[in-house]
Design a protein around this motif. Structure first.
Motif, PDB file in Angstrom:
ATOM      1  N   PRO A  64       3.146  12.122  -3.893  1.00 31.36           N
ATOM      2  CA  PRO A  64       4.052  11.504  -4.611  1.00 31.36           C
ATOM      3  C   PRO A  64       5.218  12.304  -5.231  1.00 31.36           C
ATOM      4  O   PRO A  64       5.016  13.586  -5.020  1.00 31.36           O
ATOM      5  CB  PRO A  64       3.215  10.939  -6.106  1.00 31.36           C
ATOM      6  N   LYS A 133       5.537   6.653  -1.477  1.00 35.77           N
ATOM      7  CA  LYS A 133       5.876   5.503  -2.296  1.00 35.77           C
ATOM      8  C   LYS A 133       6.159   4.304  -1.217  1.00 35.77           C
ATOM      9  O   LYS A 133       5.465   3.063  -1.410  1.00 35.77           O
ATOM     10  CB  LYS A 133       7.040   5.279  -3.224  1.00 35.77           C
ATOM     11  N   SER A 136       3.046   3.212   0.514  1.00 33.66           N
ATOM     12  CA  SER A 136       2.082   2.515  -0.392  1.00 33.66           C
ATOM     13  C   SER A 136       2.484   1.257  -0.566  1.00 33.66           C
ATOM     14  O   SER A 136       1.578   0.397  -0.356  1.00 33.66           O
ATOM     15  CB  SER A 136       1.841   3.283  -2.060  1.00 33.66           C
ATOM     16  N   TRP A 137       3.746   0.577  -0.842  1.00 34.42           N
ATOM     17  CA  TRP A 137       4.152  -0.434  -0.900  1.00 34.42           C
ATOM     18  C   TRP A 137       3.759  -1.309   0.445  1.00 34.42           C
ATOM     19  O   TRP A 137       3.504  -2.513   0.266  1.00 34.42           O
ATOM     20  CB  TRP A 137       5.754  -0.468  -1.343  1.00 34.42           C
TER      21      TRP A 137
END
Length: 154
Positions: A64, A133, A136-137
């Protein structure tokens, strides 16, 4: 523990090695010519920033963004402190021989150019959609957009 801090140490060591190589080139190739010393020093500073572009890209894919900023920031500060406080001994002078102002100036230039290189690498990463990110989305959208499994009645 090793998986988290080993890359940080390797990045700091790599940046320090770039600085040491530049100092050795200045010491043996430039001699007392101030213009050549400044030119080599500027190229070394740009090399530090250029080294951080792929490192930030690679690191940003794995973890992250908050960890990227913290761990790469720590690596840059450690490499900078080593370069400013230990590096001058490679050149044959002490770190504070030209005054404390030069030490702060070197520190801020090193951190600034490193931050610019890291930001460029992270912007390229986010633009391509390969950062942690975005991935992940993407996985979330794929998981929620699939149809649920049909229940078979007997």
């Amino acid at each position: 523990m090793k998986e988290r801090w080993l890359p940080v140490g390797l990045v700091a060591a790599g940046l320090f090695v770039v600085n040491i190589v530049a100092r050795l080139v200045v010491r043996f190739a430039a001699g007392s010519d101030d213009d050549r010393q400044i030119t080599i020093g500027l190229w070394a500073l740009f090399a530090v920033g250029a080294v951080l572009i792929p490192i930030a890209f690679w690191y940003g894919r794995r973890v992250p963004m908050i960890r990227v900023i913290g761990e790469l920031g720590l690596a840059v500060v450690v490499a900078c402190l080593l370069s400013v406080l230990v590096g001058p001994f490679v050149s044959g002078v002490g770190p504070f021989s030209n005054g404390i102002g030069l030490v702060f100036q070197q520190f801020f230039y090193f951190v600034g150019v490193s931050a610019i290189g890291a930001v460029i690498g992270l912007l390229i990463l986010m633009t391509t959609g390969l950062d942690y990110k975005s991935q992940s989305w993407k996985r979330y959208i794929e998981r929620t957009s699939t149809k649920p499994r049909k229940v078979v009645r007997r």
